[in-house]
Design a protein around this motif. Structure first.
Motif, PDB file in Angstrom:
ATOM      1  N   MET A  75       6.573 -44.739-124.788  1.00 52.13           N
ATOM      2  CA  MET A  75       6.212 -46.153-124.773  1.00 52.13           C
ATOM      3  C   MET A  75       6.107 -46.671-123.337  1.00 52.13           C
ATOM      4  O   MET A  75       5.181 -47.422-123.011  1.00 52.13           O
ATOM      5  N   GLU A  76       7.044 -46.263-122.481  1.00 51.65           N
ATOM      6  CA  GLU A  76       6.987 -46.684-121.081  1.00 51.65           C
ATOM      7  C   GLU A  76       5.702 -46.207-120.420  1.00 51.65           C
ATOM      8  O   GLU A  76       5.068 -46.942-119.667  1.00 51.65           O
ATOM      9  N   GLU A  77       5.306 -44.965-120.724  1.00 51.97           N
ATOM     10  CA  GLU A  77       4.057 -44.433-120.167  1.00 51.97           C
ATOM     11  C   GLU A  77       2.865 -45.251-120.645  1.00 51.97           C
ATOM     12  O   GLU A  77       1.968 -45.566-119.867  1.00 51.97           O
ATOM     13  N   ILE A  78       2.858 -45.592-121.932  1.00 59.19           N
ATOM     14  CA  ILE A  78       1.758 -46.384-122.494  1.00 59.19           C
ATOM     15  C   ILE A  78       1.699 -47.756-121.830  1.00 59.19           C
ATOM     16  O   ILE A  78       0.623 -48.208-121.415  1.00 59.19           O
ATOM     17  N   PHE A  79       2.851 -48.425-121.691  1.00 56.91           N
ATOM     18  CA  PHE A  79       2.875 -49.737-121.049  1.00 56.91           C
ATOM     19  C   PHE A  79       2.421 -49.655-119.598  1.00 56.91           C
ATOM     20  O   PHE A  79       1.697 -50.519-119.117  1.00 56.91           O
ATOM     21  N   LYS A  80       2.837 -48.612-118.904  1.00 62.28           N
ATOM     22  CA  LYS A  80       2.433 -48.436-117.502  1.00 62.28           C
ATOM     23  C   LYS A  80       0.917 -48.261-117.417  1.00 62.28           C
ATOM     24  O   LYS A  80       0.263 -48.870-116.581  1.00 62.28           O
ATOM     25  N   LYS A  81       0.378 -47.460-118.342  1.00 61.98           N
ATOM     26  CA  LYS A  81      -1.066 -47.228-118.366  1.00 61.98           C
ATOM     27  C   LYS A  81      -1.821 -48.535-118.630  1.00 61.98           C
ATOM     28  O   LYS A  81      -2.807 -48.848-117.963  1.00 61.98           O
ATOM     29  N   ILE A  82      -1.338 -49.320-119.587  1.00 60.88           N
ATOM     30  CA  ILE A  82      -1.964 -50.609-119.915  1.00 60.88           C
ATOM     31  C   ILE A  82      -1.928 -51.528-118.693  1.00 60.88           C
ATOM     32  O   ILE A  82      -2.933 -52.162-118.339  1.00 60.88           O
ATOM     33  N   ASN A  83      -0.749 -51.610-118.042  1.00 56.44           N
ATOM     34  CA  ASN A  83      -0.616 -52.459-116.849  1.00 56.44           C
ATOM     35  C   ASN A  83      -1.534 -51.998-115.723  1.00 56.44           C
ATOM     36  O   ASN A  83      -2.158 -52.823-115.048  1.00 56.44           O
ATOM     37  N   ASP A  84      -1.614 -50.687-115.517  1.00 58.04           N
ATOM     38  CA  ASP A  84      -2.490 -50.150-114.473  1.00 58.04           C
ATOM     39  C   ASP A  84      -3.948 -50.510-114.748  1.00 58.04           C
ATOM     40  O   ASP A  84      -4.687 -50.907-113.845  1.00 58.04           O
ATOM     41  N   GLU A  85      -4.345 -50.358-116.032  1.00 55.48           N
ATOM     42  CA  GLU A  85      -5.730 -50.682-116.396  1.00 55.48           C
ATOM     43  C   GLU A  85      -6.004 -52.177-116.215  1.00 55.48           C
ATOM     44  O   GLU A  85      -7.074 -52.562-115.749  1.00 55.48           O
ATOM     45  N   ARG A  86      -5.035 -53.012-116.569  1.00 51.66           N
ATOM     46  CA  ARG A  86      -5.188 -54.459-116.413  1.00 51.66           C
ATOM     47  C   ARG A  86      -5.306 -54.815-114.923  1.00 51.66           C
ATOM     48  O   ARG A  86      -6.152 -55.604-114.518  1.00 51.66           O
ATOM     49  N   ASP A  87      -4.440 -54.211-114.107  1.00 50.83           N
ATOM     50  CA  ASP A  87      -4.493 -54.453-112.658  1.00 50.83           C
ATOM     51  C   ASP A  87      -5.849 -54.037-112.100  1.00 50.83           C
ATOM     52  O   ASP A  87      -6.431 -54.715-111.253  1.00 50.83           O
ATOM     53  N   GLU A  88      -6.357 -52.908-112.595  1.00 48.28           N
ATOM     54  CA  GLU A  88      -7.659 -52.403-112.148  1.00 48.28           C
ATOM     55  C   GLU A  88      -8.770 -53.394-112.501  1.00 48.28           C
ATOM     56  O   GLU A  88      -9.629 -53.708-111.686  1.00 48.28           O
ATOM     57  N   ARG A  89      -8.748 -53.917-113.741  1.00 47.22           N
ATOM     58  CA  ARG A  89      -9.757 -54.896-114.171  1.00 47.22           C
ATOM     59  C   ARG A  89      -9.666 -56.171-113.333  1.00 47.22           C
ATOM     60  O   ARG A  89     -10.670 -56.750-112.955  1.00 47.22           O
ATOM     61  N   ASN A  90      -8.440 -56.607-113.047  1.00 48.03           N
ATOM     62  CA  ASN A  90      -8.255 -57.823-112.237  1.00 48.03           C
ATOM     63  C   ASN A  90      -8.827 -57.647-110.853  1.00 48.03           C
ATOM     64  O   ASN A  90      -9.426 -58.564-110.294  1.00 48.03           O
ATOM     65  N   LYS A  91      -8.653 -56.456-110.266  1.00 50.28           N
ATOM     66  CA  LYS A  91      -9.202 -56.187-108.927  1.00 50.28           C
ATOM     67  C   LYS A  91     -10.727 -56.213-108.951  1.00 50.28           C
ATOM     68  O   LYS A  91     -11.356 -56.714-108.022  1.00 50.28           O
ATOM     69  N   GLU A  92     -11.302 -55.681-110.036  1.00 53.19           N
ATOM     70  CA  GLU A  92     -12.766 -55.646-110.153  1.00 53.19           C
ATOM     71  C   GLU A  92     -13.326 -57.060-110.294  1.00 53.19           C
ATOM     72  O   GLU A  92     -14.423 -57.334-109.843  1.00 53.19           O
ATOM     73  N   GLN A  93     -12.587 -57.938-110.924  1.00 48.86           N
ATOM     74  CA  GLN A  93     -13.067 -59.311-111.153  1.00 48.86           C
ATOM     75  C   GLN A  93     -12.944 -60.175-109.904  1.00 48.86           C
ATOM     76  O   GLN A  93     -13.605 -61.206-109.810  1.00 48.86           O
ATOM     77  N   GLU A  94     -12.126 -59.765-108.958  1.00 50.17           N
ATOM     78  CA  GLU A  94     -11.931 -60.586-107.760  1.00 50.17           C
ATOM     79  C   GLU A  94     -13.104 -60.535-106.833  1.00 50.17           C
ATOM     80  O   GLU A  94     -13.900 -59.715-106.742  1.00 50.17           O
TER      81      GLU A  94
END
Length: 127
Positions: free
Chosen positions: A108-127
């Motif tokens: 579960m921790e790995e899944i949450f980390k992956k989700i957070n990483d993907e979200r951070d990546e999307r946020n960087k692309e939108q900036e």
């Protein structure tokens, strides 16, 4: 699932403490570069059976390790009997199970980390 009685919990705690010590003396606690600990012991209402849950950390083949422990089950139960004879009328039968709760936590921790990483990546692309 039925609620454990106070006596079941007391006996379970006693069995867990003694088995932890027995495992340490038999060399099961640190083995093959990993660790085995007794995460929980649940007693049946008649106190004749102990369900022992083993947490295996960094053990490559938990099932084969469980098999090694089962092979020495009589020896483990005999040692337990020597230690708890004064507290219990009968030494419970031991049933060993692999407790994979930690595995689920890590997954579960790995899944949450992956989700957070993907979200951070999307946020960087939108900036």
């Amino acid at each position: 699932m039925q609620q454990e009685t106070k006596r079941q919990k007391q006996v379970g705690q006693l069995v867990q403490e003694e088995l932890s010590d027995i495992f340490q003396r038999m060399g099961f606690n640190v083995i093959e570069g990993g660790m085995i600990s007794i995460s929980n012991v649940r007693m049946t209402p008649d106190l004749l059976e102990a369900r022992v849950y083993l947490s295996m950390f960094k053990i490559d083949q938990p099932k084969s390790m469980l098999h090694k422990i089962l092979e020495r089950g009589n020896e483990i139960r005999r040692e337990l009997g020597n230690r708890v004879a004064k507290q219990l009328r009968r030494v419970p039968e031991l049933q060993f199970y692999i407790d994979d709760t930690l595995d689920h936590v890590f997954k579960m921790e790995e899944i949450f980390k992956k989700i957070n990483d993907e979200r951070d990546e999307r946020n960087k692309e939108q900036e």
